[in-house]
Design a protein around this motif. Structure first.
Motif, PDB file in Angstrom:
ATOM      1  N   SER A   1     -24.299 -13.120  14.908  1.00 58.97           N
ATOM      2  CA  SER A   1     -24.451 -13.614  13.546  1.00 58.97           C
ATOM      3  C   SER A   1     -23.632 -14.884  13.310  1.00 58.97           C
ATOM      4  CB  SER A   1     -24.046 -12.537  12.542  1.00 58.97           C
ATOM      5  OG  SER A   1     -22.670 -12.241  12.678  1.00 58.97           O
ATOM      6  N   SER A   2     -22.889 -15.331  14.327  1.00 59.65           N
ATOM      7  CA  SER A   2     -22.035 -16.508  14.161  1.00 59.65           C
ATOM      8  C   SER A   2     -22.846 -17.803  14.261  1.00 59.65           C
ATOM      9  CB  SER A   2     -20.927 -16.518  15.211  1.00 59.65           C
ATOM     10  OG  SER A   2     -21.470 -16.817  16.484  1.00 59.65           O
ATOM     11  N   LEU A   3     -22.260 -18.875  13.744  1.00 57.57           N
ATOM     12  CA  LEU A   3     -22.888 -20.185  13.802  1.00 57.57           C
ATOM     13  C   LEU A   3     -23.047 -20.641  15.254  1.00 57.57           C
ATOM     14  CD1 LEU A   3     -23.964 -22.719  12.421  1.00 57.57           C
ATOM     15  CD2 LEU A   3     -21.608 -23.554  12.310  1.00 57.57           C
TER      16      LEU A   3
ATOM     17  N   LEU B   1     -26.585 -21.828  17.038  1.00 59.03           N
ATOM     18  CA  LEU B   1     -26.786 -23.178  17.550  1.00 59.03           C
ATOM     19  C   LEU B   1     -27.082 -23.217  19.048  1.00 59.03           C
ATOM     20  CD1 LEU B   1     -23.987 -25.102  15.635  1.00 59.03           C
ATOM     21  CD2 LEU B   1     -26.447 -25.143  15.209  1.00 59.03           C
ATOM     22  N   MET B   2     -26.891 -22.105  19.747  1.00 60.05           N
ATOM     23  CA  MET B   2     -27.143 -22.090  21.191  1.00 60.05           C
ATOM     24  C   MET B   2     -28.603 -22.430  21.466  1.00 60.05           C
ATOM     25  SD  MET B   2     -24.911 -18.874  22.598  1.00 60.05           S
ATOM     26  CE  MET B   2     -25.477 -19.094  24.271  1.00 60.05           C
ATOM     27  N   GLY B   3     -28.825 -23.343  22.378  1.00 60.21           N
ATOM     28  CA  GLY B   3     -30.171 -23.698  22.780  1.00 60.21           C
ATOM     29  C   GLY B   3     -30.881 -24.632  21.829  1.00 60.21           C
ATOM     30  N   CYS B   4     -30.166 -25.226  20.866  1.00 61.13           N
ATOM     31  CA  CYS B   4     -30.837 -26.077  19.885  1.00 61.13           C
ATOM     32  C   CYS B   4     -31.185 -27.454  20.441  1.00 61.13           C
ATOM     33  CB  CYS B   4     -30.003 -26.206  18.618  1.00 61.13           C
ATOM     34  SG  CYS B   4     -28.475 -27.115  18.835  1.00 61.13           S
ATOM     35  N   ALA B   5     -30.590 -27.861  21.540  1.00 57.62           N
ATOM     36  CA  ALA B   5     -30.890 -29.173  22.133  1.00 57.62           C
ATOM     37  C   ALA B   5     -32.104 -29.019  23.043  1.00 57.62           C
ATOM     38  CB  ALA B   5     -29.696 -29.684  22.917  1.00 57.62           C
TER      39      ALA B   5
END
Length: 93
Positions: free
Chosen positions: A59-61, A65-69
């Protein structure tokens, strides 16, 4: 009914000097010892299950954000695979 007293064992830790000094001051103000504070923390920490810890991370930021690139070298890996790879790299597994 009396319960059997669990034996104490010695534990050696490496911690920043300033952290120890601050913790000793806190323990003195609390009317406790540094050993008791560490023991209480370890007891409470071990009560939380691995599933709860993973749930907190998911549930953390950082997890969101993992894998957003997109289009990068890790694009064909799942977030869990990337996380496993980073843990293995970090701890030389």
């Amino acid at each position: 009914m009396k319960s059997a007293k669990e034996p104490k064992v010695k534990l050696t830790l490496t911690v920043k000097k300033s952290a120890i000094e601050n913790a000793k001051k806190y323990a003195q103000l609390d009317g406790s010892s540094l050993s008791n504070i560490v023991e209480d923390y370890l007891v409470e920490y071990s009560k939380t299950s691995k599933a709860e810890n993973q749930s907190d991370f998911k549930s953390s930021l950082a997890y969101q954000l993992m894998g957003c690139a997109k289009g990068g070298p890790l694009d064909n890996m799942t977030d869990d695979e990337i996380q496993d790879m980073r843990i293995k790299d970090r701890y030389s597994l």
